[in-house]
Design a protein around this motif. Structure first.
Motif, short mmCIF file in Angstrom:
data_model
loop_
_atom_site.label_atom_id
_atom_site.label_comp_id
_atom_site.label_asym_id
_atom_site.label_seq_id
_atom_site.Cartn_x
_atom_site.Cartn_y
_atom_site.Cartn_z
N MET A 32 90.36 23.65 27.52
CA MET A 32 89.22 23.00 28.20
C MET A 32 87.88 23.40 27.57
SD MET A 32 90.29 23.34 32.22
CE MET A 32 91.54 22.33 32.97
N VAL A 33 87.76 23.26 26.27
CA VAL A 33 86.60 23.80 25.57
C VAL A 33 85.29 23.11 25.93
CG1 VAL A 33 87.92 24.69 23.63
CG2 VAL A 33 87.13 22.32 23.58
N ARG A 34 85.30 21.86 26.41
CA ARG A 34 84.07 21.16 26.78
C ARG A 34 83.87 21.09 28.29
NH1 ARG A 34 81.97 22.01 22.15
NH2 ARG A 34 82.95 20.91 20.41
N LEU A 35 84.61 21.90 29.02
CA LEU A 35 84.57 21.84 30.48
C LEU A 35 83.16 22.04 31.02
CD1 LEU A 35 86.10 21.70 33.15
CD2 LEU A 35 86.47 24.15 32.99
N HIS A 36 82.47 23.06 30.55
CA HIS A 36 81.12 23.34 31.04
C HIS A 36 80.16 22.22 30.67
CE1 HIS A 36 77.00 24.96 30.48
NE2 HIS A 36 77.26 25.56 31.63
N GLN A 37 80.35 21.64 29.49
CA GLN A 37 79.39 20.64 29.02
C GLN A 37 79.49 19.31 29.75
OE1 GLN A 37 79.93 19.02 25.03
NE2 GLN A 37 77.73 19.09 24.67
N GLN A 38 80.72 18.82 29.95
CA GLN A 38 80.81 17.49 30.58
C GLN A 38 82.01 17.28 31.50
OE1 GLN A 38 83.54 16.16 29.24
NE2 GLN A 38 83.59 16.45 27.04
N GLY A 39 82.79 18.33 31.78
CA GLY A 39 83.78 18.26 32.84
C GLY A 39 85.04 17.47 32.57
N SER A 201 75.78 11.43 30.76
CA SER A 201 75.87 11.49 32.22
C SER A 201 75.73 12.91 32.73
CB SER A 201 77.21 10.89 32.68
OG SER A 201 77.35 11.00 34.08
N ALA A 202 76.38 13.87 32.03
CA ALA A 202 76.39 15.25 32.50
C ALA A 202 75.06 15.97 32.28
CB ALA A 202 77.51 16.02 31.79
N ARG A 203 74.21 15.47 31.40
CA ARG A 203 72.92 16.13 31.15
C ARG A 203 71.84 15.63 32.10
NH1 ARG A 203 70.82 13.83 25.34
NH2 ARG A 203 69.11 15.25 25.81
N THR A 204 72.15 14.71 33.00
CA THR A 204 71.19 14.13 33.93
C THR A 204 71.19 14.90 35.24
OG1 THR A 204 71.57 11.94 32.97
CG2 THR A 204 70.50 12.03 35.12
N CYS A 205 70.04 15.40 35.65
CA CYS A 205 69.92 16.15 36.90
C CYS A 205 70.40 15.27 38.06
CB CYS A 205 68.48 16.59 37.13
SG CYS A 205 68.22 17.47 38.70
N SER A 206 71.27 15.81 38.88
CA SER A 206 71.87 15.02 39.96
C SER A 206 70.88 14.72 41.08
CB SER A 206 73.09 15.76 40.53
OG SER A 206 72.71 17.03 41.04
N ARG A 207 69.71 15.35 41.07
CA ARG A 207 68.74 15.13 42.15
C ARG A 207 67.53 14.31 41.69
NH1 ARG A 207 69.02 20.68 45.78
NH2 ARG A 207 71.31 20.65 45.97
N GLY A 212 68.31 16.55 30.66
CA GLY A 212 68.32 17.90 30.12
C GLY A 212 68.87 17.94 28.71
N PRO A 213 69.02 19.14 28.13
CA PRO A 213 69.57 19.27 26.78
C PRO A 213 71.03 18.88 26.75
CG PRO A 213 69.28 21.42 27.80
CD PRO A 213 68.64 20.43 28.72
N TRP A 215 73.59 20.16 25.34
CA TRP A 215 74.62 21.21 25.27
C TRP A 215 74.92 21.83 26.64
CZ3 TRP A 215 70.07 21.17 22.53
CH2 TRP A 215 69.02 21.94 23.02
N GLY A 216 74.39 21.27 27.71
CA GLY A 216 74.81 21.67 29.05
C GLY A 216 74.07 22.84 29.65
N ALA A 217 72.84 23.11 29.22
CA ALA A 217 72.10 24.25 29.75
C ALA A 217 71.78 24.11 31.23
CB ALA A 217 70.81 24.45 28.95
N TRP A 218 71.73 22.88 31.74
CA TRP A 218 71.42 22.67 33.16
C TRP A 218 72.66 22.63 34.02
CZ3 TRP A 218 67.21 18.24 33.39
CH2 TRP A 218 66.03 18.71 32.78
N ARG A 219 73.82 22.76 33.44
CA ARG A 219 75.06 22.68 34.22
C ARG A 219 75.25 23.96 35.02
NH1 ARG A 219 77.92 18.27 34.94
NH2 ARG A 219 79.92 18.96 34.12
N THR A 220 75.62 23.81 36.28
CA THR A 220 75.78 24.96 37.15
C THR A 220 77.08 24.82 37.94
OG1 THR A 220 74.68 26.26 38.89
CG2 THR A 220 74.47 23.87 39.03
N PRO A 221 77.80 25.91 38.15
CA PRO A 221 79.09 25.81 38.84
C PRO A 221 78.91 25.58 40.34
CG PRO A 221 78.59 28.09 38.34
CD PRO A 221 77.52 27.28 37.67
N SER A 222 79.89 24.93 40.93
CA SER A 222 79.94 24.71 42.37
C SER A 222 81.40 24.82 42.80
CB SER A 222 79.37 23.33 42.71
OG SER A 222 80.31 22.32 42.42
N PRO A 223 81.67 24.87 44.11
CA PRO A 223 83.06 24.97 44.54
C PRO A 223 83.95 23.83 44.06
CG PRO A 223 81.59 25.54 46.34
CD PRO A 223 80.72 25.02 45.23
#
Length: 304
Positions: A32-39, A201-207, A212-213, A215-223
């Motif tokens: 899962m090498v791109r998991l953090h970047q785009q899920g 899609s994954a670099r777009t702030c959900s709110r 964002g950049p 490479w996933g710098a704005w990605r944050t974990p959740s449950p």
């Protein structure tokens, strides 16, 4: 939805797609090498979503079976080929920051060639005789003096993987030209687009929908997995760590009852934290960090 583990997903996928015309390498289902970047894990042109269930990552079994069957049914015409032209060499520093890490299968294959050409050049010449001739396409259609036989031998045993497939096994050579089956080249073109769409899609702030950049710098974990929050939105949602666990042992009940993901990362103060960092010598809590920051510190050393 039947959720299955990454290893079971790998087993199912390998069994169903065993007779595929494509040389598949589905190990990314486990890594899962791109998991953090785009899920997602992208195999060929199929994006397989990763799910988080009870703090463990899983797949939908139906997604795995559908993807595997699509590759089992994939057809190649070995006589219908397109030429692979090695792109010109470019220094990484010359690239636009937005282009670095972008899905580009031609550049990826070329990078393997240039790396081997440079390595061969350095081995064959003394330091004072080295120049940039290895960057130019030679008589064999590859960079420098590299031959196809030398290149494939050097790559043997390595995980030369693009889109969970092994392109060198399908590449052929005639004279000084390199070729790939047309259907496979078109598949890799679609892989580029699928990957770019996921990253966008994954670099777009959900709110606030800010970009964002890549490479996933704005990605944050959740449950339930990763979400994307820009620094202002993160700052408005999570609290700053003020050192209230200073002197507390990492294994204490007080630390275990306080979740790190309720705070901003102590170092960047921009992203939601995921883990508590602690001193391995004394066992004391140092502060909340993002997963990426903790991985970086494990290589570079801890903060003080």
């Amino acid at each position: 939805m039947a959720q299955i583990s990454p290893r079971l997903a790998h087993t199912y996928f390998a069994e169903i797609s065993a007779d595929s015309a494509l040389p598949l390498d589905p190990d990314d289902l486990v890594h899962m090498v791109r998991l953090h970047q785009q899920g997602h894990v992208v195999i060929g042109d199929i994006a397989i979503r990763c799910y988080k269930n009870r703090s463990k990552w899983t797949y939908d079994e139906r997604d795995i079976r559908r993807a595997a069957q699509a590759f089992a049914d994939f057809r190649l015409d070995p006589g219908d080929v397109v030429e692979f032209q090695v792109p010109p060499y470019r220094e990484r520093d010359d690239q636009d920051p937005e282009e670095r890490g972008r899905a580009d299968w031609r550049e990826k294959v070329a990078s393997w060639m240039y790396w081997n050409a440079r390595h061969q050049h350095q081995e064959q010449r003394h330091c004072e005789d080295r120049d940039d001739s290895w960057q130019r396409i030679g008589a064999h259609g590859l960079p420098g003096g590299l031959t196809w036989e030398e290149f494939t031998a050097a790559c043997s045993g390595r995980r030369q993987n693009i889109a969970s497939t092994r392109p060198l096994e399908l590449m052929t050579r005639s004279g000084g030209n390199l070729f790939l089956p047309r259907a496979y080249a078109e598949l890799l073109d679609r892989w580029e687009q699928v990957t770019e769409d996921l990253v966008a899609s994954a670099r777009t702030c959900s709110r606030c929908r800010a970009q964002g950049p890549p490479w996933g710098a704005w990605r944050t974990p959740s449950p339930l997995g990763y979400v994307t929050l820009c620094p202002p939105c993160s700052g408005a949602t999570f609290q700053r760590y003020t050192g209230h666990l200073r002197g507390v042992l990492y294994g204490s009940a007080r630390r275990r009852s306080t979740r790190a993901d309720g705070y901003l990362c102590r170092l960047c103060s921009e992203s939601r934290a995921a883990v508590w960092d602690h001193c391995h010598d004394h066992g004391l809590v140092r502060g909340p960090l993002t997963e990426l920051t903790r991985e970086f510190l494990q290589v570079r050393g801890p903060f003080r």
